[in-house]
Write a protein that holds these residues in place. Structure first.
Motif, PDB file in Angstrom:
ATOM      1  N   PRO A 179       0.763  -1.202  -0.116  1.00 28.28           N
ATOM      2  CA  PRO A 179      -0.012   0.014   0.071  1.00 28.28           C
ATOM      3  C   PRO A 179       0.896   1.465  -0.001  1.00 28.28           C
ATOM      4  O   PRO A 179       0.462   2.491  -0.233  1.00 28.28           O
ATOM      5  CB  PRO A 179      -0.852  -0.035   1.310  1.00 28.28           C
ATOM      6  N   LYS A 180       2.273   1.122   0.445  1.00 26.17           N
ATOM      7  CA  LYS A 180       2.979   2.336   0.206  1.00 26.17           C
ATOM      8  C   LYS A 180       3.563   2.768  -0.931  1.00 26.17           C
ATOM      9  O   LYS A 180       4.435   3.693  -1.222  1.00 26.17           O
ATOM     10  CB  LYS A 180       3.956   2.253   1.514  1.00 26.17           C
ATOM     11  N   THR A 181       3.378   1.921  -1.839  1.00 24.61           N
ATOM     12  CA  THR A 181       4.075   1.852  -3.355  1.00 24.61           C
ATOM     13  C   THR A 181       3.020   2.546  -4.135  1.00 24.61           C
ATOM     14  O   THR A 181       1.956   2.042  -4.022  1.00 24.61           O
ATOM     15  CB  THR A 181       4.561   0.518  -3.698  1.00 24.61           C
ATOM     16  N   ALA A 182       3.302   3.273  -5.181  1.00 26.59           N
ATOM     17  CA  ALA A 182       2.469   3.877  -5.969  1.00 26.59           C
ATOM     18  C   ALA A 182       2.545   3.043  -7.394  1.00 26.59           C
ATOM     19  O   ALA A 182       3.533   2.915  -7.780  1.00 26.59           O
ATOM     20  CB  ALA A 182       2.885   5.414  -6.080  1.00 26.59           C
ATOM     21  N   PHE A 183       1.329   3.002  -7.563  1.00 34.00           N
ATOM     22  CA  PHE A 183       1.067   1.980  -8.986  1.00 34.00           C
ATOM     23  C   PHE A 183       0.262   2.981  -9.922  1.00 34.00           C
ATOM     24  O   PHE A 183      -0.721   3.263  -9.534  1.00 34.00           O
ATOM     25  CB  PHE A 183       0.293   0.597  -8.446  1.00 34.00           C
ATOM     26  N   LEU A 184       0.810   3.042 -10.995  1.00 33.45           N
ATOM     27  CA  LEU A 184       0.102   3.579 -12.289  1.00 33.45           C
ATOM     28  C   LEU A 184       0.185   2.692 -13.528  1.00 33.45           C
ATOM     29  O   LEU A 184       1.006   2.315 -14.063  1.00 33.45           O
ATOM     30  CB  LEU A 184       0.908   4.959 -12.581  1.00 33.45           C
ATOM     31  N   MET A 185      -1.092   2.280 -13.584  1.00 32.07           N
ATOM     32  CA  MET A 185      -1.270   0.950 -14.537  1.00 32.07           C
ATOM     33  C   MET A 185      -2.152   1.131 -15.767  1.00 32.07           C
ATOM     34  O   MET A 185      -3.135   1.795 -15.477  1.00 32.07           O
ATOM     35  CB  MET A 185      -1.561  -0.346 -13.756  1.00 32.07           C
ATOM     36  N   GLY A 186      -1.623   0.730 -16.790  1.00 31.80           N
ATOM     37  CA  GLY A 186      -2.574   1.015 -17.887  1.00 31.80           C
ATOM     38  C   GLY A 186      -3.801  -0.123 -17.644  1.00 31.80           C
ATOM     39  O   GLY A 186      -3.466  -1.187 -17.757  1.00 31.80           O
ATOM     40  N   SER A 187      -5.102   0.195 -17.811  1.00 34.84           N
ATOM     41  CA  SER A 187      -6.282  -0.606 -17.343  1.00 34.84           C
ATOM     42  C   SER A 187      -7.631   0.230 -17.789  1.00 34.84           C
ATOM     43  O   SER A 187      -7.580   1.569 -17.990  1.00 34.84           O
ATOM     44  CB  SER A 187      -5.940  -0.417 -15.866  1.00 34.84           C
ATOM     45  N   SER A 188      -8.384  -0.703 -18.227  1.00 36.79           N
ATOM     46  CA  SER A 188      -9.617  -0.348 -18.809  1.00 36.79           C
ATOM     47  C   SER A 188     -10.807  -0.200 -17.446  1.00 36.79           C
ATOM     48  O   SER A 188     -11.755   0.297 -17.548  1.00 36.79           O
ATOM     49  CB  SER A 188     -10.244  -0.872 -19.575  1.00 36.79           C
ATOM     50  N   ALA A 189     -10.223  -0.688 -16.038  1.00 32.89           N
ATOM     51  CA  ALA A 189     -11.129  -0.734 -14.996  1.00 32.89           C
ATOM     52  C   ALA A 189     -10.773   0.595 -14.222  1.00 32.89           C
ATOM     53  O   ALA A 189     -10.097   1.449 -14.522  1.00 32.89           O
ATOM     54  CB  ALA A 189     -10.667  -1.993 -14.202  1.00 32.89           C
ATOM     55  N   ARG A 190     -11.503   0.528 -13.069  1.00 34.56           N
ATOM     56  CA  ARG A 190     -11.420   1.623 -12.193  1.00 34.56           C
ATOM     57  C   ARG A 190     -10.197   1.663 -11.296  1.00 34.56           C
ATOM     58  O   ARG A 190      -9.494   0.629 -10.960  1.00 34.56           O
ATOM     59  CB  ARG A 190     -12.639   1.574 -11.345  1.00 34.56           C
ATOM     60  N   PRO A 191      -9.822   2.893 -10.755  1.00 33.54           N
ATOM     61  CA  PRO A 191      -8.681   2.910  -9.681  1.00 33.54           C
ATOM     62  C   PRO A 191      -9.026   2.026  -8.501  1.00 33.54           C
ATOM     63  O   PRO A 191     -10.406   1.692  -8.258  1.00 33.54           O
ATOM     64  CB  PRO A 191      -8.820   4.366  -9.188  1.00 33.54           C
TER      65      PRO A 191
END
Length: 332
Positions: A110-122
């Motif tokens: 939870p302390k790592t930031a993930f920015l991922m290509g996705s068609s779903a919601r955050p």
């Protein structure tokens, strides 16, 4: 000069240097550790735009950047977890085919930031999503395609009918109809993200059916267009330098605004789960119509004027391109 005198001066100089360094940000300390995990080759056009933006940040001395490419589903969780455990503050990548695995790893870190290509919601608190919402320049390239077609038949060759491909194809088709309401479309999905020979063969079949402009959502399509001397429209990147007599225009996706926003949030300790779609829009530089280049004098002036007027209206918020994620269909 006495030894004590020299020692005093040396001590004063050292103290001054220490104070100067203390008030100057350390480049090493300022760098953010960033990792990317790609399920396809980094040369693939979509992830290539992410890689380009991250390399630009690395060149500025803003981040330390490493990546893994061609990561299979069986290895995905291990590779993604490894980067999180190694202390990378931001992890970027594509999660379309491995959505649940990516979200599972994010929950464990939870302390790592993930920015991922996705068609779903955050996913709260740390799984932000992005996609290439370059529907505006895609619409403009559709206008150009219809205006340059002599047969009134346009072909679209794409990988899979998922939202990130569908919305751009639908926007392109809407732009073509804006110029020629009677234009006919041929649509083919090759069921692969990276199979240039298969995409090329699909394009050949369309050309045999009278298509004279091709929307190149996949590599291989422009090669077919070049061989058969028809025109092509680029997507996400500009390949006109490789096909100067073939690629008329391209809808470009710039990932830099999204990467810059994510890095700023990480540095400020304010990164959160949100949708980064807005960073693909033309008004922030996330999308743009590539210069016509070698086709500048080949595209009719009246068509260029119409495209320019539409682009101006888009940038001013007076014309909106509808986002349609439905699977596009060919004309009947």
């Amino acid at each position: 000069m006495s030894l004590s005198r020299r020692q005093a001066l040396a001590a004063a100089a050292a103290a001054g240097l220490f104070l100067a360094l203390a008030h100057r940000p350390s480049a090493a300390q300022a760098k953010v550790k960033v990792a990317a995990v790609y399920t396809v080759p980094v040369g693939q056009l979509w992830v290539g735009r992410i890689d380009k933006a991250l390399k630009a940040a690395a060149a500025r001395g803003e981040i330390d950047y490493v990546f893994s490419e061609n990561v299979a589903a069986a290895d995905y969780e291990r590779v993604l977890s490894g980067y999180a455990e190694q202390g990378h503050a931001l992890i970027v990548g594509d999660a379309f085919a491995v959505e649940e695995l990516a979200r599972k790893v994010a929950r464990k870190h939870p302390k790592t930031a993930f920015l991922m290509g996705s068609s779903a919601r955050p996913q709260k608190p740390n799984f932000a999503v992005f996609d290439n919402y370059i529907v505006e320049p895609a619409f403009l390239t559709g206008m150009i395609a219809a205006g340059m077609s002599k047969s009134g038949r346009i072909g679209l060759v794409a990988g899979h009918p998922i939202a990130e491909a569908n919305r751009l194809m639908n926007a392109f088709m809407a732009g073509a109809r804006d110029v020629d309401p009677k234009v006919r479309f041929h649509v083919t999905f090759i069921d692969s993200w990276f199979d240039p020979p298969k995409a090329k063969q699909a394009a050949f079949q369309m050309i045999d059916q009278g298509v004279d402009v091709l929307y190149a959502e996949r590599f291989g399509v422009a090669d077919a267009a070049k061989e058969r001397k028809v025109l092509a429209i680029g997507n996400v990147i500009n390949t006109q330098d490789k096909y100067p007599e073939t690629v008329v225009a391209s809808a470009l996706w710039n990932m830099e605004p999204a990467i810059d926003a994510a890095l700023a949030a990480v540095k400020a300790g304010k990164f959160k789960a949100e949708d980064y779609a807005r960073y693909s829009m033309m008004k922030v530089g996330g999308g743009e119509l590539a210069p016509l280049g070698t086709f500048e004098d080949k595209v009719p002036e009246a068509l260029k004027a119409k495209v320019a007027a539409r682009e101006k209206a888009m940038r001013e918020g007076k014309f909106r391109v509808r986002i349609n994620n439905a699977e596009p269909r060919g004309s009947r």
